[in-house]
Motif scaffolding. Structure first.
Motif, PDB file in Angstrom:
ATOM      1  N   ARG A  40     -17.126 -80.020  90.736  1.00 12.02           N
ATOM      2  CA  ARG A  40     -16.559 -79.081  90.221  1.00 12.02           C
ATOM      3  C   ARG A  40     -16.837 -78.001  89.416  1.00 12.02           C
ATOM      4  NH1 ARG A  40     -14.110 -84.304  90.888  1.00 12.02           N
ATOM      5  NH2 ARG A  40     -14.011 -84.763  88.472  1.00 12.02           N
ATOM      6  N   PHE A  41     -18.425 -78.177  88.895  1.00  4.77           N
ATOM      7  CA  PHE A  41     -18.905 -77.527  87.891  1.00  4.77           C
ATOM      8  C   PHE A  41     -18.750 -75.804  88.216  1.00  4.77           C
ATOM      9  CE2 PHE A  41     -20.098 -81.539  86.361  1.00  4.77           C
ATOM     10  CZ  PHE A  41     -19.673 -81.415  84.898  1.00  4.77           C
ATOM     11  N   ARG A  42     -18.581 -75.465  87.727  1.00  2.00           N
ATOM     12  CA  ARG A  42     -18.705 -73.805  88.132  1.00  2.00           C
ATOM     13  C   ARG A  42     -19.791 -73.265  88.055  1.00  2.00           C
ATOM     14  NH1 ARG A  42     -12.964 -71.009  85.896  1.00  2.00           N
ATOM     15  NH2 ARG A  42     -11.211 -72.789  87.186  1.00  2.00           N
ATOM     16  N   ARG A  43     -20.137 -73.771  87.028  1.00  2.00           N
ATOM     17  CA  ARG A  43     -22.128 -72.713  86.246  1.00  2.00           C
ATOM     18  C   ARG A  43     -22.814 -73.536  87.220  1.00  2.00           C
ATOM     19  NH1 ARG A  43     -23.572 -73.123  82.094  1.00  2.00           N
ATOM     20  NH2 ARG A  43     -24.817 -71.251  81.316  1.00  2.00           N
ATOM     21  N   ASP A  44     -23.935 -72.806  87.574  1.00  2.00           N
ATOM     22  CA  ASP A  44     -25.413 -73.814  87.970  1.00  2.00           C
ATOM     23  C   ASP A  44     -26.021 -74.590  86.812  1.00  2.00           C
ATOM     24  OD1 ASP A  44     -27.201 -74.804  90.345  1.00  2.00           O
ATOM     25  OD2 ASP A  44     -28.440 -73.425  88.916  1.00  2.00           O
ATOM     26  N   PRO A  45     -26.224 -74.195  85.915  1.00  2.00           N
ATOM     27  CA  PRO A  45     -27.207 -75.099  84.688  1.00  2.00           C
ATOM     28  C   PRO A  45     -26.198 -76.223  84.701  1.00  2.00           C
ATOM     29  CG  PRO A  45     -26.570 -72.327  84.189  1.00  2.00           C
ATOM     30  CD  PRO A  45     -25.675 -72.397  85.563  1.00  2.00           C
TER      31      PRO A  45
END
Length: 258
Positions: A40-45
């Motif tokens: 669910r995290f949109r940003r890879d970091p």
């Protein structure tokens, strides 16, 4: 035989860097709910920080319990909904393990003890003005103390106060469901102490130890330990080491009742 991590009366804090392992390596030991949350995290970091924290938590707990990381039962049930984003608990029929996870920037921390409930928090020192955040998170007395500092010191001072509040609320399991401006902590240049909060637990039962996350970061661990003597040990997990419990302690100190 896997050696025990924790000595009696000890709290361990492990530091890891999100980029040290592949996503495949981190994901291999995680549960379906953990993988679903990571997706669910949109940003890879952000995704890598979560995966690294979940992997490190399982690896450390597995060493203590003598099982495989994928066999550790991690319960992140939220008391307000059915999503798996609550305070993590290790479900075991043996010795009780209290754990906490935090991450910011390229720092990931996992703390563990059998002494009592704990919370760990790490924050990158903000690079932009924190005035609006401070008005929402600090008490009037804390705001006056921060305003008395030179402008160049205020961002780090705010980060120190914030980590103390968040670590304390992580220890109780409330998190930010209690507004941080309801807690009063010591001035940022003073030894960390909880002065007051809206809970029945006496503030003196919760104690802090400042941690060493490296330049540009501040971190603290909070323990509800009463008068018990606790030894806090920090270790850095580097490279591709598969067993973080074999790393050498980077820093150790004794937390005593005050």
């Amino acid at each position: 035989m896997i050696a025990s991590l924790l000595a009696p009366g000890e709290c361990r804090v492990w530091w890891a860097t999100p980029g040290d392992r592949t996503v495949e390596t981190l994901s291999a030991v995680l549960s379906d709910p953990e993988l679903e949350r990571a997706a669910r995290f949109r940003r890879d970091p952000d995704r890598r920080r979560f995966l690294t924290g979940a992997w490190l938590l399982r690896t450390a707990a597995a060493t203590q319990l003598g099982v495989r990381p994928e066999d550790v039962v991690v319960d992140r049930s939220c008391s307000d909904c059915n999503r798996h984003h609550g305070k993590p608990y290790i479900r075991t029929s043996g010795r009780r393990l209290h754990v906490s996870v935090s991450h910011s920037g390229d720092r990931v921390a996992v703390a563990m003890t059998s002494v009592g409930a704990l919370g760990v928090d790490v924050e990158a020192v903000p690079s932009t003005p924190v005035d609006d955040l401070a008005r929402c998170a600090l008490t009037p007395g804390e705001l006056r103390a921060m305003d008395a500092l030179p402008p160049m010191e205020r961002n780090e001072a705010f980060a120190r106060v914030w980590t103390r509040k968040e670590a304390a609320l992580k220890a109780t399991g409330h998190g930010l469901r209690i507004s941080p401006d309801k807690l009063e902590v010591s001035r940022p240049e003073e030894a960390p102490r909880l002065l007051s909060w809206p809970l029945e637990i006496p503030p003196g039962n919760l104690r802090f130890v400042d941690l060493d996350p490296g330049e540009g970061y501040v971190a603290v661990v909070a323990l509800i330990a009463g008068a018990q003597r606790v030894n806090v040990v920090e270790s850095q997990v580097t490279g591709w080491q598969p067993a973080p419990f074999l790393t050498q302690p980077a820093r150790s100190r004794v937390l005593r009742a005050v």
